[in-house]
Design a protein around this motif. Structure first.
Motif, mmCIF file in Angstrom:
data_model
loop_
_atom_site.group_PDB
_atom_site.id
_atom_site.type_symbol
_atom_site.label_atom_id
_atom_site.label_comp_id
_atom_site.label_asym_id
_atom_site.label_seq_id
_atom_site.Cartn_x
_atom_site.Cartn_y
_atom_site.Cartn_z
ATOM 1 N N LEU A 1 -5.546 0.621 -7.035
ATOM 2 C CA LEU A 1 -4.106 0.416 -7.171
ATOM 3 C C LEU A 1 -3.825 -0.997 -7.678
ATOM 4 O O LEU A 1 -4.581 -1.927 -7.397
ATOM 5 C CB LEU A 1 -3.431 0.656 -5.823
ATOM 6 C CG LEU A 1 -3.570 2.065 -5.246
ATOM 7 C CD1 LEU A 1 -3.017 2.116 -3.824
ATOM 8 C CD2 LEU A 1 -2.878 3.084 -6.128
ATOM 9 N N ASN B 1 -9.936 -0.734 -1.850
ATOM 10 C CA ASN B 1 -8.955 -0.260 -2.826
ATOM 11 C C ASN B 1 -9.537 0.940 -3.552
ATOM 12 O O ASN B 1 -9.877 0.881 -4.735
ATOM 13 C CB ASN B 1 -8.598 -1.385 -3.807
ATOM 14 C CG ASN B 1 -7.462 -1.006 -4.742
ATOM 15 O OD1 ASN B 1 -6.820 0.032 -4.587
ATOM 16 N ND2 ASN B 1 -7.212 -1.846 -5.734
ATOM 17 N N GLU C 1 0.830 -1.202 0.000
ATOM 18 C CA GLU C 1 0.000 0.000 0.000
ATOM 19 C C GLU C 1 0.869 1.259 0.000
ATOM 20 O O GLU C 1 0.622 2.200 -0.760
ATOM 21 C CB GLU C 1 -0.927 0.008 1.218
ATOM 22 C CG GLU C 1 -1.823 1.226 1.301
ATOM 23 C CD GLU C 1 -2.713 1.217 2.522
ATOM 24 O OE1 GLU C 1 -3.851 0.739 2.425
ATOM 25 O OE2 GLU C 1 -2.261 1.694 3.587
ATOM 26 N N TRP C 2 1.886 1.265 0.861
ATOM 27 C CA TRP C 2 2.796 2.420 0.924
ATOM 28 C C TRP C 2 3.506 2.594 -0.408
ATOM 29 O O TRP C 2 3.634 3.716 -0.908
ATOM 30 C CB TRP C 2 3.807 2.209 2.046
ATOM 31 C CG TRP C 2 4.783 3.331 2.223
ATOM 32 C CD1 TRP C 2 4.646 4.408 3.042
ATOM 33 C CD2 TRP C 2 6.044 3.486 1.553
ATOM 34 N NE1 TRP C 2 5.750 5.236 2.939
ATOM 35 C CE2 TRP C 2 6.623 4.694 2.031
ATOM 36 C CE3 TRP C 2 6.740 2.747 0.613
ATOM 37 C CZ2 TRP C 2 7.856 5.158 1.586
ATOM 38 C CZ3 TRP C 2 7.971 3.201 0.171
ATOM 39 C CH2 TRP C 2 8.522 4.390 0.650
ATOM 40 N N ASN D 1 0.877 3.679 -3.291
ATOM 41 C CA ASN D 1 0.318 5.016 -3.096
ATOM 42 C C ASN D 1 1.326 6.114 -3.399
ATOM 43 O O ASN D 1 0.955 7.272 -3.591
ATOM 44 C CB ASN D 1 -0.205 5.180 -1.664
ATOM 45 C CG ASN D 1 -1.671 4.803 -1.545
ATOM 46 O OD1 ASN D 1 -2.485 5.165 -2.390
ATOM 47 N ND2 ASN D 1 -2.010 4.061 -0.503
ATOM 48 N N ARG E 1 -8.444 3.617 -4.780
ATOM 49 C CA ARG E 1 -7.778 4.171 -5.962
ATOM 50 C C ARG E 1 -7.541 3.137 -7.060
ATOM 51 O O ARG E 1 -6.910 3.439 -8.066
ATOM 52 C CB ARG E 1 -6.433 4.796 -5.555
ATOM 53 C CG ARG E 1 -6.544 6.006 -4.632
ATOM 54 C CD ARG E 1 -5.178 6.624 -4.413
ATOM 55 N NE ARG E 1 -4.579 7.070 -5.667
ATOM 56 C CZ ARG E 1 -3.266 7.224 -5.861
ATOM 57 N NH1 ARG E 1 -2.427 6.928 -4.879
ATOM 58 N NH2 ARG E 1 -2.805 7.638 -7.013
#
Length: 471
Positions: A409, A405, A355-356, A359, A407
């Motif tokens: 991603l 989720n 996630e990091w 993003n 966005r």
């Protein structure tokens, strides 16, 4: 009428306590079992790893074994034969594949409800959740979680609602019902800046006698007889590995184990006992994202919270600890490869979640920058073509879509890339119908059979605590 049906109609049975290793035990197992049958559970702690497939439990144990030489506390309980163990059918009223709301409600009400609802029956009937039953019986009651405190799993023990998504209303219900310890994320459902009705629930909780804390420091320094509302982030708390890589987050955000300790310390002296739900909610979120760093490290955070609960129960000898999950998710696992050992050990070098990583990538991010970001976070170097496959997903990114989720991603694409270097495979990005692990330690553990239905757990908790099902 069988014994369980008799109890559902109001009968009681006495049960008792036990002592556990790996936390230093000096009693013989048979002696402990005899004690179990002669004591009731004054306290109950339910420790839930949300969305934990069996592969998640196995990988966390393997990870800890290979990194520290000592496996997980959960598996150690099995090795030392200190718990009763079973499998649990977690189907809901609407599907053999449950969501967290229906799963928690099955424990909370003793009935199966439709996915998405909280303690509301298939014909609209409203069930009284189990934490309210225990409150009416004179016990203190609380929940701690790494996701919003208004999320499905804690809410399923506490309130009834037609929709798990009504989190602003769920926060109001908590205020009116006045549970004793409620800690986690979800500031946006309490603050005047974010609520649609502009109510300041923080002030309203304070006016009702709550001690409101918003940081790790404030929580650890709490020495009050007041009930506690602890809200530490706008939405969920950060993933454990991301928290551990950021000094500011370490100082601001408590761990699940720390929240568990504070909750127990705040309620342990109540003369009628307490009930507490502890949820590692972001294990589920990581599974939805096929995010191995999020998954492993938050599962080990669950294991640390479990140790806090077991340490207390071992000393107290009047506490039933229930260890379980509400459903599988994504069914991850370590897949055979000649280099599987080395590959899996590479996860020890990760310092950020997927996630990091994802993003921090956008349309403007170059292929070189993507490669460098992943090398920083995972200590691996991906190819230019792999970086390009990630980059392509940001050209038409949707900003607000999807529950876990938002966005859109490219989690799956990245997990497939990582598999080449960590040997971890995923079957999906959603819940599965796995029968779930459940283990019990302490007074009442003998009530657990090798295979149960999710709704059975509701009545086991009442029976272990000798609380009549009359409310």
């Amino acid at each position: 009428m069988n014994r369980r049906d008799f109890f559902k109609n109001g009968s009681l049975v006495a049960v008792g306590a036990t002592i556990l290793n790996p936390f230093e035990s000096h009693a013989k197992e048979n002696d402990i079992y005899l004690l179990d049958k002669n004591k009731k559970a004054k306290n109950i702690i339910v420790v839930v790893s949300d969305g934990m497939s069996n592969g998640t439990l196995s990988m966390a144990d393997l990870y800890l074994n290979r990194k520290t030489g000592k496996g997980s506390n959960w598996i150690q309980l099995y090795k030392d034969n200190r718990v009763s163990r079973g499998l649990m059918d977690m189907g809901s009223a609407s599907s053999i594949v449950t969501d967290s709301a229906a799963a928690s409600s099955s424990w909370g009400s003793g009935f199966r409800v439709k996915n998405g609802s909280l303690n509301i029956g298939v014909n609209g009937e409203e069930y009284l959740p189990i934490w309210q039953k225990f409150k009416k019986a004179g016990k203190m009651a609380g929940c701690v979680t790494t996701v919003p405190i208004t999320h499905a799993t804690p809410a399923g023990f506490c309130i009834a609602s037609k929709s798990r998504n009504s989190q602003e209303e769920i926060a109001e219900m908590y205020l009116n019902l006045k549970f004793d310890i409620m800690m986690g994320g979800g500031e946006k459902y309490f603050s005047t800046e974010n609520r649609k009705d502009k109510r300041d629930l923080f002030q309203e909780f304070s006016d009702k006698g709550f001690h409101v804390v918003k940081s790790r420091k404030e929580m650890l320094e709490t020495k009050t007889e007041k009930p506690i509302l602890g809200i530490f982030n706008t939405d969920s708390l950060p993933y454990t590995i991301d928290r551990n890589s950021n000094r500011e987050l370490i100082e601001k955000m408590p761990t699940l184990a720390e929240m568990t300790h504070v909750a127990i310390e705040s309620m342990k002296n109540h003369p009628n006992g307490f009930v507490l739900q502890v949820e590692a909610g972001k294990v589920d979120w990581a599974a939805h994202g096929n995010d191995i760093a999020g998954l492993i490290y938050d599962q080990t955070a669950h294991d640390e919270a479990l140790k806090v609960a077991i340490d207390f129960a071992e000393k107290d000898q009047n506490t039933l600890v229930i260890i379980t999950t509400d459903h599988g998710n994504a069914n991850p696992g370590l897949i055979y490869d000649k280099t599987a050992n080395t590959n899996f050990d590479s996860i020890q070098n990760y310092c950020q979640t997927n996630e990091w990583i994802l993003n921090g990538i956008g349309k403007e991010t170059s292929i070189t920058q993507i490669i460098e970001r992943i090398e920083h976070a995972n200590k691996i170097v991906i190819s230019a073509s792999e970086a390009q496959s990630l980059s392509n997903y940001y050209l038409n990114i949707k900003l607000e879509d999807g529950l876990y989720n938002a966005r859109h991603l490219p989690y799956k694409v990245f997990a497939d890339i990582q598999k080449n270097s960590n040997s971890v495979g995923w079957s999906s990005m959603d819940h599965s119908s796995d029968y779930c692990e459940i283990a019990m330690f302490g007074p009442g553990k003998q009530l657990l059979k090798p295979f149960i239905k999710n709704t059975d757990l509701h009545f086991m908790m009442l029976e272990a605590a000798e609380v009549e099902n009359k409310f």
